[in-house]
Design an enzyme around this catalytic site. Structure first.
Site, PDB file in Angstrom:
ATOM      1  N   ASP A  46       0.302  -0.848  -0.076  1.00  0.00           N
ATOM      2  CA  ASP A  46      -0.201  -0.234   0.417  1.00  0.00           C
ATOM      3  C   ASP A  46       0.444   1.179   0.304  1.00  0.00           C
ATOM      4  O   ASP A  46       0.645   2.427   0.409  1.00  0.00           O
ATOM      5  CB  ASP A  46      -0.989   0.203   1.209  1.00  0.00           C
ATOM      6  CG  ASP A  46       0.302  -0.131   2.516  1.00  0.00           C
ATOM      7  OD1 ASP A  46       1.319  -0.024   1.882  1.00  0.00           O
ATOM      8  OD2 ASP A  46      -1.021   0.299   3.495  1.00  0.00           O
ATOM      9  N   GLY A  47       1.752   0.801  -0.094  1.00  0.00           N
ATOM     10  CA  GLY A  47       2.872   2.178  -0.102  1.00  0.00           C
ATOM     11  C   GLY A  47       3.572   2.622   1.203  1.00  0.00           C
ATOM     12  O   GLY A  47       5.138   3.667   1.731  1.00  0.00           O
ATOM     13  N   LYS A 204      13.791  39.509 -14.223  1.00  0.00           N
ATOM     14  CA  LYS A 204      12.278  38.775 -14.036  1.00  0.00           C
ATOM     15  C   LYS A 204      10.981  38.664 -14.125  1.00  0.00           C
ATOM     16  O   LYS A 204      10.955  39.357 -12.255  1.00  0.00           O
ATOM     17  CB  LYS A 204      12.299  37.527 -14.538  1.00  0.00           C
ATOM     18  CG  LYS A 204      12.828  36.730 -13.034  1.00  0.00           C
ATOM     19  CD  LYS A 204      12.677  35.211 -13.354  1.00  0.00           C
ATOM     20  CE  LYS A 204      12.654  35.260 -11.715  1.00  0.00           C
ATOM     21  NZ  LYS A 204      13.028  32.937 -12.290  1.00  0.00           N
ATOM     22  N   ARG A 206       7.153  37.359 -13.054  1.00  0.00           N
ATOM     23  CA  ARG A 206       6.636  36.715 -13.661  1.00  0.00           C
ATOM     24  C   ARG A 206       4.856  36.878 -13.152  1.00  0.00           C
ATOM     25  O   ARG A 206       4.233  37.021 -12.621  1.00  0.00           O
ATOM     26  CB  ARG A 206       6.285  35.049 -11.991  1.00  0.00           C
ATOM     27  CG  ARG A 206       8.121  34.857 -12.219  1.00  0.00           C
ATOM     28  CD  ARG A 206       8.096  33.894 -11.042  1.00  0.00           C
ATOM     29  NE  ARG A 206       9.195  32.764 -10.747  1.00  0.00           N
ATOM     30  CZ  ARG A 206       9.698  32.049 -11.766  1.00  0.00           C
ATOM     31  NH1 ARG A 206       8.552  31.230 -12.919  1.00  0.00           N
ATOM     32  NH2 ARG A 206      10.613  31.682 -11.941  1.00  0.00           N
ATOM     33  N   THR A 235      12.095  22.919 -14.523  1.00  0.00           N
ATOM     34  CA  THR A 235      11.194  23.164 -15.773  1.00  0.00           C
ATOM     35  C   THR A 235      12.379  23.502 -16.877  1.00  0.00           C
ATOM     36  O   THR A 235      12.173  23.472 -17.528  1.00  0.00           O
ATOM     37  CB  THR A 235      10.026  23.326 -15.886  1.00  0.00           C
ATOM     38  OG1 THR A 235      10.193  24.906 -15.083  1.00  0.00           O
ATOM     39  CG2 THR A 235       8.802  22.448 -14.814  1.00  0.00           C
ATOM     40  N   ALA A 236      13.408  24.543 -16.000  1.00  0.00           N
ATOM     41  CA  ALA A 236      14.486  24.707 -16.846  1.00  0.00           C
ATOM     42  C   ALA A 236      13.581  26.103 -18.194  1.00  0.00           C
ATOM     43  O   ALA A 236      14.219  26.993 -18.830  1.00  0.00           O
ATOM     44  CB  ALA A 236      15.056  24.361 -18.383  1.00  0.00           C
ATOM     45  N   THR A 238      12.644  28.970 -17.324  1.00  0.00           N
ATOM     46  CA  THR A 238      13.178  30.277 -16.646  1.00  0.00           C
ATOM     47  C   THR A 238      15.145  30.295 -16.747  1.00  0.00           C
ATOM     48  O   THR A 238      15.342  31.769 -18.025  1.00  0.00           O
ATOM     49  CB  THR A 238      13.134  30.263 -15.440  1.00  0.00           C
ATOM     50  OG1 THR A 238      11.937  30.643 -15.093  1.00  0.00           O
ATOM     51  CG2 THR A 238      14.175  32.226 -15.603  1.00  0.00           C
TER      52      THR A 238
END
Length: 339
Positions: A46-47, A204, A206, A235-236, A238
């Site tokens: 069950d983890g 920058k 956002r 996520t690269a 920026t």
């Protein structure tokens, strides 16, 4: 310490290659074999996480090597449960070696009705019996104040400086260090001082997390080799956008030095397709096969500095000495001996 004969290492599943590399380096530093304590860290169907330590740890100085990287919750629970197992087995002291400290980006309330998860995680670690933290490049330095136990925060910048002086030999006068945002200026300035390079900033704005609306270069990057410095590449998006903006501003080349390569989702593909000539990350997070196969991503090892820091903690000697080249160069001699 007189009552502790040997430092003992134990590892979760988050980054076993790094844990084994640290054990090897400690063997080299001390001239005595240091291995990982035999244990099993596994999951029920069950983890749920189950830990069993197969060696006697009573009265021992224990070091748990476990970054809380993806999957962050599983790896965090492994760390807490290993600590509880050691505490209940009468270990003399438990130090958590957390090369990448997850939840560090949630270090303050940015708007109403949001948590300070980094503080919650700190409380959980102390409650589990951890008595000392060893980590690298905390996202926010104030997280050290969330703990009422000693926190040793190592820095990647001295290692990156060695790498830069080796790989850009003969071009050091062309370098400019770049902070990808105003908040990272202190980190970038530290590296710029070490390689004697000027500093510039990519400012920058956002609109929402993960999306950048506008970027502006502050400083002169014309015909410069730009080195973007940051602590996390997720996520690269920026990073790749900043590289484009720098090239548009007249930069000759763009390279990046990132402490923790989270590399989520499309990150590897973005880096491979970007204008960046190289991305250098550390191995605080176990690199995926895609990261290792990427032609413009290079990984520098952190095992030498973590191994020496563990030895210093065990001996009761200075950890901050590892920030100096005179101490760091000898332990990285096999990589940068000719720099």
């Amino acid at each position: 310490m007189p009552t502790m004969t040997e430092p003992k290492l134990i590892a979760g599943n988050a980054n076993l290659p790094l844990a084994k590399a640290i054990a090897r380096r400690m063997t080299m530093h001390r001239g005595a074999h240091t291995g990982l304590v035999e244990a099993r860290v596994e999951r029920f169907n069950d983890g749920e996480i189950f830990v069993e330590v197969f060696e006697n740890v009573r009265g021992e100085d224990m070091f748990i090597i476990q970054p809380t990287s993806n999957p962050a919750n599983d790896n965090l629970m492994e760390l807490l449960i290993i600590s509880d197992a050691l505490r209940r087995s009468s270990a003399a002291r438990i130090t958590a070696v957390i090369p990448y400290f997850g939840y560090a980006r949630q270090d303050r309330r940015t708007k109403a009705r949001t948590p300070i998860s980094a503080k919650l995680v700190a409380n959980m670690m102390v409650e589990a019996g951890i008595e000392r933290i060893l980590t690298m490049d905390l996202h926010a330095a104030q997280i050290q104040g969330f703990f009422d136990i000693p926190v040793d925060n190592l820095y990647a910048s001295p290692i990156f400086a060695l790498d830069i002086r080796t790989h850009f030999k003969g071009q050091l006068d062309q370098l400019t260090v770049i902070s990808p945002d105003v908040g990272g200026v202190a980190r970038a300035r530290e590296l710029a001082k070490r390689v004697n390079a000027p500093l510039a900033i990519v400012d920058k704005r956002r609109e929402k997390p993960g999306e950048v609306a506008e970027m502006t270069v502050i400083g002169n990057v014309q015909d410069k080799i730009c080195l973007i410095v940051d602590d996390i590449c997720d996520t690269a998006g920026t990073l790749c956008k900043a590289a484009e903006v720098l090239m548009q501003a007249g930069a000759k080349e763009v390279h990046s030095y990132i402490s923790h390569g989270v590399m989520s989702g499309p990150a590897v593909e973005r880096v491979q397709n970007s204008v960046m000539k190289s991305l250098v990350i550390s191995d605080t997070i176990q690199p995926t096969e895609a990261v290792k196969a990427a032609t413009n991503i290079r990984i520098v090892p952190t095992a030498p500095v973590f191994a020496q820091a563990i030895v210093n903690i065990w001996n009761g000697t200075s950890v901050s000495s590892l920030f100096e080249d005179a101490t760091l160069i000898p332990i990285y001699e096999s990589l940068y001996g000719g720099e």
